[in-house]
Motif scaffolding. Structure first.
Motif, PDB file in Angstrom:
ATOM      1  N   PHE A  57       0.056 -27.764 169.802  1.00  0.00           N
ATOM      2  CA  PHE A  57       0.375 -26.559 169.045  1.00  0.00           C
ATOM      3  C   PHE A  57       1.257 -26.924 167.859  1.00  0.00           C
ATOM      4  CE2 PHE A  57      -0.773 -25.136 173.172  1.00  0.00           C
ATOM      5  CZ  PHE A  57      -1.203 -23.824 173.067  1.00  0.00           C
ATOM      6  N   ASP A  58       0.932 -26.384 166.703  1.00  0.00           N
ATOM      7  CA  ASP A  58       1.771 -26.511 165.510  1.00  0.00           C
ATOM      8  C   ASP A  58       1.627 -25.205 164.745  1.00  0.00           C
ATOM      9  OD1 ASP A  58       3.316 -27.252 163.393  1.00  0.00           O
ATOM     10  OD2 ASP A  58       2.005 -28.865 162.705  1.00  0.00           O
ATOM     11  N   GLY A  59       2.556 -24.298 164.973  1.00  0.00           N
ATOM     12  CA  GLY A  59       2.432 -22.966 164.375  1.00  0.00           C
ATOM     13  C   GLY A  59       1.166 -22.299 164.885  1.00  0.00           C
ATOM     14  N   ALA A  60       0.306 -21.855 163.974  1.00  0.00           N
ATOM     15  CA  ALA A  60      -0.950 -21.200 164.356  1.00  0.00           C
ATOM     16  C   ALA A  60      -2.064 -22.206 164.637  1.00  0.00           C
ATOM     17  CB  ALA A  60      -1.379 -20.236 163.255  1.00  0.00           C
ATOM     18  N   ASP A  61      -1.850 -23.481 164.345  1.00  0.00           N
ATOM     19  CA  ASP A  61      -2.881 -24.505 164.539  1.00  0.00           C
ATOM     20  C   ASP A  61      -2.926 -24.990 165.975  1.00  0.00           C
ATOM     21  OD1 ASP A  61      -3.517 -24.421 161.835  1.00  0.00           O
ATOM     22  OD2 ASP A  61      -2.093 -26.028 161.327  1.00  0.00           O
ATOM     23  N   ARG A  62      -4.127 -25.286 166.440  1.00  0.00           N
ATOM     24  CA  ARG A  62      -4.353 -25.848 167.772  1.00  0.00           C
ATOM     25  C   ARG A  62      -5.270 -27.056 167.617  1.00  0.00           C
ATOM     26  NH1 ARG A  62      -1.098 -22.345 167.851  1.00  0.00           N
ATOM     27  NH2 ARG A  62      -0.917 -20.599 169.298  1.00  0.00           N
TER      28      ARG A  62
END
Length: 119
Positions: A57-62
């Motif tokens: 997970f990185d903010g809204a990114d998967r």
């Protein structure tokens, strides 16, 4: 007190080497003792990490990462969920456990959060 008892993976467990029948029988007897004492809530083994996936997970990114995963000693090969009176009782039970792997191995004990911890 609830604790998660984690059997750490080894090179052998990550290569999907199956335990000997006598080792399985010894672990079965240990699990029977845990049940009889009213401590065991759940237990199971995990397939090697080559069967697994991670989601980063990185903010809204998967990002999906396929196994196998590096650093075998940081992986988990199996677990128990126990209900014990305190950490000392958990340690005492782990010391009675048959070696879960053919060679050197480790078991980690981690307490779970209780609602009272979050107030």
């Amino acid at each position: 007190m609830r604790v998660m008892v984690l059997v750490k993976a080894t090179v052998d467990s990550e290569q999907n080497m199956q335990p000997k029948l006598e080792d399985l029988a010894a672990m079965g007897r240990f699990n029977d003792e845990l049940r009889a004492a009213g401590i065991l809530r759940m237990a199971d083994g995990l397939k090697p990490s080559s069967y697994g996936k991670r989601v980063a997970f990185d903010g809204a990114d998967r990002t999906v990462i396929d196994g196998p995963f590096a650093v075998t000693t940081e992986l988990v090969a199996g677990f128990w969920l126990w209900e014990v009176k305190d950490m000392e009782e958990a340690v005492s039970w782990v010391k009675r456990c048959p070696n879960p792997m053919p060679g050197p191995s480790e078991i980690e004990i981690r307490p779970l959060y209780e609602m009272s911890d979050l107030e």
